[in-house]
Design a protein around this motif. Structure first.
Motif, short mmCIF file in Angstrom:
data_model
loop_
_atom_site.label_atom_id
_atom_site.label_comp_id
_atom_site.label_asym_id
_atom_site.label_seq_id
_atom_site.Cartn_x
_atom_site.Cartn_y
_atom_site.Cartn_z
N PHE A 132 7.79 -0.93 -5.98
CA PHE A 132 6.33 -1.20 -5.88
C PHE A 132 5.94 -2.64 -6.38
O PHE A 132 4.85 -3.26 -6.12
N PRO A 136 4.17 -1.31 -1.08
CA PRO A 136 3.81 -0.06 -1.48
C PRO A 136 4.93 0.96 -1.65
O PRO A 136 6.08 0.64 -1.04
N HIS A 215 -0.77 -5.34 -5.57
CA HIS A 215 -1.44 -4.54 -4.80
C HIS A 215 -2.74 -4.57 -5.25
O HIS A 215 -3.78 -3.47 -4.93
N ARG A 218 -6.42 -3.14 -3.50
CA ARG A 218 -6.42 -1.87 -3.10
C ARG A 218 -6.93 -0.71 -4.04
O ARG A 218 -6.70 0.38 -3.96
N CYS A 228 0.46 2.78 -3.22
CA CYS A 228 0.97 1.60 -3.74
C CYS A 228 1.85 1.79 -5.00
O CYS A 228 2.90 0.87 -5.02
#
Length: 341
Positions: A132, A136, A215, A218, A228
């Protein structure tokens, strides 16, 4: 050639969450009415009375009962295990699954003690999630399919579901997800997991921060956090929690990883975990912080940090005891005992 349609999608998951049943207020009222008549001072059984009320409310019946509890252990592997975040290699996940299946783990003994049904769900053990820190952990389809698979743990007749996990490096994923859900850094959320310290713990915090940085845009969506930063087994836990709510089956969450996996649903519905209790507080430092954020009080606090559903299995007799006290005790009138004026 037409593209194959996904087995499940986030859109389908969101639709299910919009249709979650609420508490059964009739069962709750009947429980409270009977509780007031039992041969004891008001409130004398304290949290046992709260457990009974919760059980009846979410089973949707009175009296509540625990006749067929299930412990569902979901197992998955994580790509970040290759980054030096765990004391054990990811091969241990499959080895422990075999131990569960042969009856040699702690959770096997605790299920025997609780007269509970144990189910172990292997999830793509030969296909770890992606790293990750690079992208993702899962695709949207993989996440949704894992959630759909987790829903299969809720079969007819099950009246209490306990969810646990097994997955080397999944406390790294859980810590990253907790930071995404509640804020903070890798250093604030990283814990020893399987027993790391020193430079390995620092490396774990660094890996978490790298995932958070990649990430961060998100983090408003709980399903995206699962995709993710999560894993197959963590997504399956979230799916099992949803299915249990739809089937009116109360849920016991186990430790840090399973609690964080379920907490992703709160981003979609603030009442999504009303049918869940937390069985115990893990010694993993992040668990106590997550429980405070969720306003959940664990039933047990024994310093355990094993995972594999062990704390949830250990709490089953407590849930059953609460139900049996409520249904089996005599009322003041039945026992011929004078009640207070």
């Amino acid at each position: 050639m037409l593209d194959r349609q996904p087995v499940a999608s986030f859109a389908e998951i969101r639709q299910i969450l919009r249709d979650l049943p609420g508490p059964d207020l009739e069962a709750a009222t009947r429980t409270a009415t009977r509780e007031a008549l039992l041969t004891k001072p008001t409130g004398a059984l304290a949290r046992l009375e709260e457990i009974t009320q919760w059980l009846a409310t979410w089973q949707g019946k009175h009296p509540p009962a625990v006749n067929h509890p299930r412990v569902a252990v979901f197992a998955g592997n994580h790509g970040v295990a290759d980054l030096g975040v765990s004391a054990y290699p990811k091969e241990v996940t499959a080895q422990m699954v075999l131990n569960f299946q042969s009856g040699g783990a702690a959770v096997n003994q605790l299920c025997k003690n609780a007269d509970a049904d144990l189910r172990v769900y292997e999830m793509c053990l030969d296909q770890p999630t992606a790293d990750f820190t690079q992208g993702p952990a899962l695709t949207e389809e993989e996440t949704a399919r894992a959630m759909a698979y987790g829903m299969m743990a809720v079969e007819p007749g099950v009246d209490l579901l306990c969810v646990g996990e097994m997955g080397i490096a999944n406390t790294t994923s859980a810590a990253a997800m907790a930071a995404a859900l509640f804020g903070g850094t890798g250093q604030e959320w990283a814990g020893p997991g399987t027993g790391i310290h020193g430079s390995a713990l620092s490396r774990k915090a660094e890996v978490i921060d790298l995932g958070l940085a990649r990430h961060r845009d998100r983090f408003e969506d709980g399903l995206a956090i699962l995709q993710c930063l999560g894993g197959h087994e963590l997504a399956a836990i979230a799916g099992a929690v949803i299915a249990a709510r739809m089937a009116r089956v109360p849920v016991l969450l186990d430790g840090f990883a399973s609690t964080v996996a379920a907490a992703t649903l709160l981003k979609l519905d603030s009442h999504a975990l009303d049918h869940c209790l937390v069985a115990h507080c893990s010694a993993e430092p992040g668990h106590r912080k997550v429980l405070a954020k969720m306003n959940k009080q664990p039933l047990l606090d024994l310093g355990m940090r094993l995972g594999e559903g062990s704390g949830a299995a250990l709490a089953i007799p407590l849930i059953r005891a609460a139900a049996m006290c409520h249904s089996g005790m005599a009322s003041f009138a039945e026992a011929g005992v004078s009640n207070k004026d």
